[in-house]
Write an enzyme that holds these catalytic residues in place. Structure first.
Site, PDB file in Angstrom:
ATOM      1  N   PHE A 241      49.722  15.611  16.611  1.00 57.34           N
ATOM      2  CA  PHE A 241      50.776  14.743  17.134  1.00 57.34           C
ATOM      3  C   PHE A 241      52.167  15.326  16.927  1.00 57.34           C
ATOM      4  O   PHE A 241      53.153  14.604  16.955  1.00 57.34           O
ATOM      5  CB  PHE A 241      50.690  13.341  16.521  1.00 57.34           C
ATOM      6  CG  PHE A 241      49.301  12.786  16.478  1.00 57.34           C
ATOM      7  CD1 PHE A 241      48.559  12.659  17.638  1.00 57.34           C
ATOM      8  CD2 PHE A 241      48.711  12.424  15.279  1.00 57.34           C
ATOM      9  CE1 PHE A 241      47.264  12.166  17.611  1.00 57.34           C
ATOM     10  CE2 PHE A 241      47.412  11.934  15.245  1.00 57.34           C
ATOM     11  CZ  PHE A 241      46.689  11.800  16.418  1.00 57.34           C
ATOM     12  N   GLU A 704      51.191  12.992  25.965  1.00 55.60           N
ATOM     13  CA  GLU A 704      52.173  12.159  25.269  1.00 55.60           C
ATOM     14  C   GLU A 704      52.647  10.958  26.065  1.00 55.60           C
ATOM     15  O   GLU A 704      53.129   9.978  25.497  1.00 55.60           O
ATOM     16  CB  GLU A 704      53.368  13.032  24.867  1.00 55.60           C
ATOM     17  CG  GLU A 704      52.962  14.111  23.871  1.00 55.60           C
ATOM     18  CD  GLU A 704      54.057  15.137  23.605  1.00 55.60           C
ATOM     19  OE1 GLU A 704      54.937  14.855  22.777  1.00 55.60           O
ATOM     20  OE2 GLU A 704      54.016  16.215  24.220  1.00 55.60           O
TER      21      GLU A 704
END
Length: 738
Positions: A241, A704
């Site tokens: 992430f 994302e």
């Protein structure tokens, strides 16, 4: 690889390894004479370590060494290599920059011995006053300098308009709100870990990284060796992430300790240590003011941002420049970004940096404007859809946001939404619906891929990119199979090793868009090499044929009435394999068009009338991300992003103690994350319009975008259910009680 819309849906080629425990992550790598390290962390937020008592630790069973600023490890102290997550190298001085900073490393024969010995070390500090309160630091916020090549204070005004405030004052309708969210943490399933081993002056580092090549550069610079002397291996990453792009203290210290001790060293961070050692998302405060005509047309957008930053550097949230900068059409635009520098752990990239936080403010403000004007929130967004990139006036390469809203509204049943807040009640639950826009830029980086035909009938497709659960193992196989006309089962993917074909890695939602075109280029080069071998090797049945008369068809070479499969050819000429490397990079259109993916979220929320408990009922997300390479893994990516947004909206937030700077909820018992009970059915739909101006695949990134706008959609649904506008995240029940 025509770029035509595809409906491929393939199981993960690495799935069996992962579900059977066969996939080796960083901490799973074996090594002879392996030693184990445990970090020592500071317990003050700012000051100097005056002394460290390591006597008891050094006398503990199995302990090999205790490294501190007073018994340091050799790292280059003059400057910080690019991609190190902070502006200093660990243990090179006694300064303390934040609570939880690495100030030592204990190395022992086992992890348990290292951990127990670390608990015996005592540090004495000279403590200095620390700035750890984000709200208290806002009055002294500073300009961070250029953001994405533009000024932090950016303004476009219509002719004759003196200021953004004048434009707002002249608007027929205005709304303004201040929106806040605390810092957040990545919380990947796999804690950061590494195994460092030296041999003949060269380092092999097994670590969970999103970029083997950036890690090579950082490690080589910090250790003072040539990049050719560093190999980084990272075949499987258990989530990243963003905070597994940078290189952090544990890898640097493990490598330095392994060199000093002459044996491999493993360091696995505890869950608590990951909250301070490896980065976070900034805390953010934003004020958005919108001016519009009564028909809903925007005439003024003013978006001000304050984001926390660390004195140790890092990546702050540039919330306005990534959302209000280009998402809607307006005659007057004002963006202003400020940073609040604190004595806290450094922020770093975190899924959709800027867009996630910026969308909460902008999309909530749009909903407030819709309520003020009594215009449907979907209609308001469609009326202000930007048909060109505002301020630059270049066209989008491909944009179908209007279709996202029309398709999403139909799939979700938006027409059943009651416009009056609090009007829908089911038993003890108030029910509301909300919507918001998602956006994320299309990025491409230079990338190379190697394709190699093997005599066993398989084809290897390899690149130094990474797979952090995003599906790149499968993408390489799918695209290799498509390029060569072979079944996916005959493609052998390989990645996550810096010695493979050059590739910067997996981040910025750019890995498929960058690597995919290189697969096609490599496949073409490999078939050319195969044909060349067939016509030049005297043992080949096609020897002497003009290369132009030989064509490749689905694993076979064909010339006239002669046909031979590549495995038979390679075995006939006694070749171990033949292949080539192909590369791809952004083309000239990247200066003439704006490349962005878009989407629309719709959600339904229930709020308990008596307890204030918010519960999600369902979510629909429609994505315009170009061509979809593998529908199955793509859907998983969007679901993961939506779950990220649920955490932002309802649960997550770091609590920093005002006196000590300690993250009070730095563990999974107190830092709340979405679990199955928090996640409703998520309906994901892709428009699947190839963007051939962006790349030959027509595919933009989707890793994302799924999280962008989710928090705003949930907050807007809460307002529709209750009439309460929550502008501070997370939306907890105490904010919904009378």
């Amino acid at each position: 690889m025509s770029g035509a819309a595809r409906t491929v849906s393939v199981n993960r080629v690495d799935g069996r390894l992962k579900v059977t425990g066969g996939a080796r992550y960083a901490a799973d790598q074996p090594a002879e004479r392996l030693a184990h390290g445990c970090l020592l962390l500071s317990t003050v937020a700012r000051g100097t370590v005056r002394a460290m008592d390591t006597t008891a630790a050094e006398a503990s069973p199995g302990v090999l060494a205790v490294y501190t600023p007073f018994r340091t490890l050799a790292l280059l102290g003059s400057g910080t290599p690019f991609s190190v997550g902070h502006s200093w190298l660990p243990l090179q001085d006694a300064g303390v920059h934040y609570h939880g900073q690495a100030i030592g490393l204990v190395v022992a024969e086992t992890f348990e011995q290292a951990r127990d010995a670390a608990a015996l070390v005592r540090a004495d500090y000279e403590v200095r006053p620390a700035a750890v309160s984000f709200p208290d630091g806002i009055p002294s916020a500073t300009d961070p300098g250029p953001i994405m090549g533009e000024p932090a204070r950016l303004e476009y005004l219509a002719d004759g308009v003196d200021s953004i405030d004048a434009a707002l004052a002249a608007s027929e309708v205005t709304v303004s709100g201040t929106y806040q969210q605390p810092g957040k943490h990545h919380s990947a399933m796999e804690p950061h870990a590494c195994v460092a081993a030296w041999q003949d002056g060269s380092l092999t580092l097994y670590t969970g990284t999103q970029s083997a090549s950036l890690t090579v550069g950082a490690m080589a610079a910090a250790l003072g060796v040539e990049t050719a002397k560093v190999r980084v291996v990272s075949p499987h990453v258990g989530g990243g992430f963003g905070n597994k792009v940078a290189t952090w203290a544990h890898s640097l210290l493990a490598a330095a300790a392994a060199r000093t001790l002459g044996r491999p060293v493993k360091v696995v961070l505890t869950r608590e240590q990951t909250f301070t050692v490896t980065g976070n998302r900034s805390a953010v405060r934003q004020t958005v003011s919108l001016g519009a005509r009564r028909d809903g047309t925007l005439v003024a957008v003013k978006h001000q941002v304050w984001a926390s930053q660390s004195g140790s550097g890092g990546i702050f949230e540039s919330s306005a420049h990534t959302t209000s900068r280009y998402l809607y059409r307006t005659e007057n635009l004002h963006l202003d970004q400020k940073i609040v520098t604190l004595d806290v752990p450094p922020p770093t990239w975190m899924r959709a940096p800027g867009q996630e936080s910026g969308s909460f403010a902008l999309e909530t403000a749009l909903d407030e404007l819709a309520a003020e004007l009594r215009i449907d929130p979907v209609e308001l967004r469609l009326r202000n859809d930007a048909t060109v990139y505002p301020g630059r006036n270049v066209p989008w390469s491909s944009k179908h946001l209007d279709e996202c809203y029309r398709v999403g509204a139909q799939r979700f049943g938006w027409a059943r939404r009651h416009p009056t807040p609090g009007a829908v009640q089911r038993g003890e639950w108030l029910v509301g619906m909300g919507t918001a826009t998602a956006n994320y830029p299309g990025e491409r980086f230079p990338a190379s891929v190697d394709v190699r035909f093997r005599p066993d009938g398989d084809v290897s497709v390899s690149s130094a990119t990474a797979d952090l659960g995003t599906g790149m193992w499968t993408v390489l196989a799918v695209l290799g199979a498509e390029a060569l006309g072979l079944p996916v089962s005959r493609i052998r993917s390989d990645l996550g090793d810096s010695i493979l074909a050059a590739n910067i890695g997996s981040f910025g939602s750019a890995s498929t868009a960058s690597t995919g075109p290189a697969v096609a280029a490599a496949a073409q080069a490999a078939t050319t090499a195969l044909i060349d071998l067939a016509v030049t090797d005297e043992r080949s049945p096609l020897h002497g044929r003009p290369a132009a008369e030989v064509r490749y068809e689905r694993g076979e070479l064909v010339a006239g009435d002669r046909r031979i499969g590549f495995p038979e050819l390679l075995r006939t000429v006694d070749s171990p394999g033949v292949g080539a490397t192909g590369s791809a990079a952004p083309g000239p259109d990247h200066g003439r068009y704006a490349f962005t993916s878009f989407g629309a979220h719709f959600c339904e929320v229930r709020v308990n009338r008596w307890t204030g408990e918010p519960r999600l009922t369902r979510i629909t997300t429609v994505i315009d991300g170009g061509a979809i390479i593998n529908a199955k893994t793509a859907r998983s990516q969007i679901i993961g992003g939506v779950v990220f947004g649920i955490g932002q909206a309802l649960l997550e937030g770091a609590v920093v103690e005002p006196d000590s700077g300690r993250i009070a909820n730095g563990n999974f018992a107190d830092y709340l994350l979405p679990v199955n009970a928090d996640v409703p059915p998520i309906d994901v739909h892709f428009l699947d319009h190839p963007d051939l101006l962006f790349n030959p695949l027509g595919a933009r990134g989707i890793g994302e975008i799924g999280t962008v706008g989710v928090a705003a959609a949930i907050g807007n649904a809460v307002y529709n259910a209750t009439g309460r506008r929550v502008r501070e995240l997370p939306i907890t029940l105490d904010k919904l009680l009378d």
